[in-house]
Write an enzyme that holds these catalytic residues in place. Structure first.
Site, PDB file in Angstrom:
ATOM      1  N   SER A   1       0.868  -1.188   0.000  1.00  0.00           N
ATOM      2  CA  SER A   1       0.000   0.000   0.000  1.00  0.00           C
ATOM      3  C   SER A   1       0.899   1.230   0.000  1.00  0.00           C
ATOM      4  O   SER A   1       2.084   1.135   0.306  1.00  0.00           O
ATOM      5  CB  SER A   1      -0.872   0.028   1.258  1.00  0.00           C
ATOM      6  OG  SER A   1      -0.070   0.302   2.387  1.00  0.00           O
ATOM      7  N   ASP A   2       0.354   2.378  -0.319  1.00  0.00           N
ATOM      8  CA  ASP A   2       1.112   3.588  -0.060  1.00  0.00           C
ATOM      9  C   ASP A   2       0.925   3.901   1.436  1.00  0.00           C
ATOM     10  O   ASP A   2       0.074   3.310   2.111  1.00  0.00           O
ATOM     11  CB  ASP A   2       0.635   4.751  -0.949  1.00  0.00           C
ATOM     12  CG  ASP A   2       1.721   5.831  -1.079  1.00  0.00           C
ATOM     13  OD1 ASP A   2       2.614   5.882  -0.218  1.00  0.00           O
ATOM     14  OD2 ASP A   2       1.660   6.624  -2.028  1.00  0.00           O
ATOM     15  N   ALA A   3       1.737   4.823   1.952  1.00  0.00           N
ATOM     16  CA  ALA A   3       1.754   5.074   3.386  1.00  0.00           C
ATOM     17  C   ALA A   3       0.359   5.409   3.916  1.00  0.00           C
ATOM     18  O   ALA A   3      -0.271   6.348   3.416  1.00  0.00           O
ATOM     19  CB  ALA A   3       2.709   6.219   3.683  1.00  0.00           C
ATOM     20  N   ASN A   4      -0.083   4.632   4.854  1.00  0.00           N
ATOM     21  CA  ASN A   4      -1.380   4.875   5.495  1.00  0.00           C
ATOM     22  C   ASN A   4      -2.568   4.567   4.575  1.00  0.00           C
ATOM     23  O   ASN A   4      -3.721   4.823   4.929  1.00  0.00           O
ATOM     24  CB  ASN A   4      -1.469   6.345   5.981  1.00  0.00           C
ATOM     25  CG  ASN A   4      -2.431   6.508   7.129  1.00  0.00           C
ATOM     26  OD1 ASN A   4      -2.457   5.670   8.027  1.00  0.00           O
ATOM     27  ND2 ASN A   4      -3.257   7.540   7.088  1.00  0.00           N
ATOM     28  N   GLY A   5      -2.281   4.022   3.412  1.00  0.00           N
ATOM     29  CA  GLY A   5      -3.313   3.820   2.388  1.00  0.00           C
ATOM     30  C   GLY A   5      -4.476   2.964   2.863  1.00  0.00           C
ATOM     31  O   GLY A   5      -5.634   3.225   2.498  1.00  0.00           O
TER      32      GLY A   5
END
Ligand code: NOJ
Length: 734
Positions: free
Chosen positions: A288-292
């Site tokens: 995922s992207d950060a915090n996605g």
């Protein structure tokens, strides 16, 4: 990424030994947390930066000195599969814990954003793509891979492959520009450079293609905004670079923050499972992207963290960046039957395969002598490559009366705060640079012995210094080199802008210099195509310097004074005024193409044409295209033409071939880039150039995502940019 049967067998045996918790641990990408030392909680600190109470600089200073907690106990407990960081000593310590102190001794993926070099920062991607030099793009990636390993990084969050058509979006700087063909060639070169040198584990890393997918199509160019499009647009514009990367064996992909047609890419099984893993055959994993994952709750797609985590892993997302949602909820979800063991095993298998392919089980550590080497000066070959890339990325946009190249003997007035900002040359997303390596334009002038006086006058922000301007105007020389543009923080993530003209008082400075009768050479230092209507009309010379990396000053000096004949071209269209965005050359053919007449596709108060078209860039010589012939055989068509250097100096031209499918069942672009070649010619020399276009590359994707080649008429163009072209037509039967 190719694994032997033995390696695959090793992964299966390891998987069989793992507990449920150990499996889930592999899906967890951890970042160190910042501890202690602040007057306010860390979350408050982030808020302060976000709402402007604290500057990025102050925040950076605090971060540089703050203590970090790398959660060693969690690593020891097998709760962590990957860590973010670029400190080789720390990386070795953490790997040692993972290898020697966990039950199964599985090493860590050490991930980091090495977007356009680590310590050896080379030009931002939008600039480097404009070299149209695949070999160079591969070599810079190879250098980045080697340097990454030396810093303990084995997984690069690159290449960024977002084809971007709206220059308001700040992240245009990070990607290969607006064209899917160029983006695909860039993707192939980068994957080869990062991943193909597998003989020694010191030389390659796992690539992470991002941001998957269509992140750059955010509505109105506003970062993180919603995205919606037809299937054919997705396949024809936004997927090709990822497809190319997968064909080269890219190890991983990062799911983007945006929703696509209503489904966030983090939980989008159509794009992740059906397309990326199914159709394109990704063998590695998706992070995922950060915090996605957590943001799927904010998107209103998931009820809570657990729900978001379950939706994500079931959709084909394998690793969680930064939230620990997978670690906290997936084991229970498996027990409850909400996630199958097959799904979990598939995710873990993909991650383990990448670790095995990286040779981490045999070589988890960075040797001390390598750490020592990089703590000193940079290897000369890295500096040279940064310079070569910078030189080739520079684009001459205007050169009235051959003002350029300047003579070293002429006296020059240098203005613009950016000219003396060595810390700004590296551009957005550079996280490993050292000030001592960076050459500003002013330092470049000094090193070359240029006779100049310098007055900062103004920068992208703040006031104009009237005294300095007066002094600059009063210098005895007519020639002013004005370094103007954007700070590196003005492009990159979360840096969308509604106004993409020159920021601050810089245009005012230029206007006053012009009014005083100076011949102004604008040297742009920027992360996005700027709207240059006024500058292109009023200034005699404009040089697009982008953020060129550590050798920016050296490269620009060589180009400005003619030691290097520039060959860079634009990988993106430039607007004249703000309201023209999104503006890109390969737009679908409208029934009423913009023209002088009223009822056509245009704005009443903006030009129809771009300020500078895609593929554009001047040289200190002139190239002439003639004798275009199309040769056809069963494989396809070749455009054969004569390219002649009709000027006085040797130079390199990027010859380009475009195509238009004139009779398709879906409206197709007015032109599409289909090939290019860098051709170097001595003064007066000419050459017959042949650029082949295979029939199988002349089709397009329909709205079912099916690739179709349709018989009919095609226009073929060749030339030195997407506007000034020779044309011929051919009927093709597939
Ligand atoms: C957010 C960015 O969107 C992405 O490009 C980057 O790789 C990750 N954070 C990790 O830093």
């Amino acid at each position: 990424m190719k694994l032997t049967d033995k390696q695959k067998q090793f992964v299966e045996e390891l998987l069989n030994k793992m507990t449920l918790e150990e499996k889930v641990g592999q899906l967890n990408q951890d970042s160190p947390s910042i501890v202690g030392g602040f007057d306010v909680p860390f979350e408050e600190l982030i808020e302060m930066v976000t709402d402007g109470r604290m500057s990025q600089e102050e925040f950076g200073k605090i971060m540089a000195t703050a203590e970090r907690d790398f959660h060693e106990d969690d690593i020891r407990a097998g709760m962590v599969g990957s860590v973010m960081g670029n400190d080789p000593i720390k990386a070795n310590e953490l790997q040692k814990i993972a290898v020697e102190e966990t039950r199964l001794g599985i090493p860590l993926l050490m991930g980091f954003d090495v977007i356009h070099g680590l310590r050896s920062v080379y030009p931002i991607a939008i600039a480097e793509a404009g070299t149209f030099d695949d070999d160079l793009m591969e070599r810079t990636a190879k250098m980045a891979a080697k340097e990454s390993r030396a810093y303990g990084i084995n997984w690069n969050f690159a290449p960024m492959l977002d084809v971007a058509r709206d220059s308001r979006w700040g992240r245009v700087s990070e990607g290969p520009g607006e064209d899917p063909f160029l983006g695909s060639r860039f993707a192939r070169a980068k994957i080869k450079g990062l991943q193909n040198n597998t003989e020694s584990t010191a030389d390659y890393v796992a690539a992470c293609t991002k941001h998957y997918v269509a992140y750059s199509a955010c509505e109105a160019g506003r970062d993180y905004n919603t995205t919606s499009m037809s299937t054919s647009q997705l396949y024809n514009v936004y997927l090709p670079a990822f497809k190319a990367a997968m064909e080269e064996g890219a190890c991983s992909a990062m799911a983007s923050f945006n929703d696509l047609n209503g489904v966030p890419c983090t939980v989008n099984s159509y794009t992740l499972r059906d397309i990326l893993k199914g159709e394109f055959g990704l063998e590695g994993f998706v992070v995922s992207d950060a915090n996605g994952i957590r943001e799927c709750v904010t998107h209103g797609i998931a009820e809570d963290d657990a729900d978001a985590g379950i939706k994500a892993i079931n959709a084909g997302l394998d690793m969680d960046m930064g939230t620990r949602i997978f670690y906290n909820h997936i084991a229970q979800a498996v027990k409850d039957g909400k996630v199958s063991m097959e799904t979990l095993d598939d995710a873990v298998r993909r991650i383990l395969r990448v670790k095995v392919w990286l040779g981490l089980f045999e070589n988890p550590y960075v040797p001390q002598e390598v750490i020592d080497m990089y703590s000193k000066v940079l290897p000369k070959e890295h500096v040279d490559l940064c310079e070569e890339a910078a030189e080739k990325s520079i684009v001459i946009l205007k050169n009235e009366g051959s003002l350029l190249p300047l003579k070293k003997t002429s006296k020059i007035t240098l203005v613009g705060e950016l000219a003396d900002r060595a810390d700004e040359v590296v551009g957005a997303w550079s996280l490993g640079w050292e000030a001592s390596d960076c050459v500003s334009v002013k330092a470049g002038f000094e090193a070359a012995g240029v006779d100049f006086e310098y007055y900062p006058v103004c920068g992208p922000e703040g006031d104009l210094n009237a005294d300095e301007l007066k002094a600059a105007i009063e210098t005895e020389t007519d020639i002013v080199v004005a370094v103007v543009g954007e700070y590196k923080s003005m492009s990159g993530e979360a840096s969308s802008k509604a106004d993409i003209t020159l920021p601050g008082h810089q245009q005012e400075m230029l206007k006053k210099l012009v009014a005083a009768g100076k011949k102004v050479v604008a040297v742009l230092m920027n992360g996005r195509p700027l709207a240059l209507g006024w500058e292109s009309e009023q200034l005699p010379a404009i040089v697009e310097g982008w953020h060129l990396g550590i050798q920016m000053g050296t490269a620009l000096t060589k180009v400005l004074f003619g030691e290097v004949n520039p060959s860079g071209k634009l990988s993106s269209t430039f607007s004249s005024v703000n309201g023209q965005e999104p503006l890109y050359y390969n737009h679908p053919a409208t029934g009423r193409p913009g023209s002088k007449s009223k009822f056509t596709s245009k704005y009443l108060d903006a030009p129809v044409e771009p300020c500078f078209p895609f593929g554009y860039g001047l040289s200190y010589t002139t190239f002439e295209y003639s004798n275009l012939k199309l040769e056809e055989d069963s494989e396809g068509i070749a455009a054969v033409f004569t390219l002649k250097n009709i000027g006085d100096v040797a130079g390199t031209e990027v010859a380009q071939i475009y195509m238009q499918d004139v009779t398709a069942s879906l409206v197709r672009p007015v032109k599409e880039l289909k090939g290019y070649e860098r051709v170097t010619l001595a003064a007066g020399e000419s050459k017959e150039v042949r650029i082949a276009l295979r029939k199988c590359d002349m089709g397009f994707y329909d709205n079912q995502g099916k690739y179709v080649c349709e018989d009919g008429l095609f226009r073929i163009y060749v030339g030195g940019n997407s506007r000034d072209l020779l044309k011929d037509e051919v009927r093709v039967k597939f």
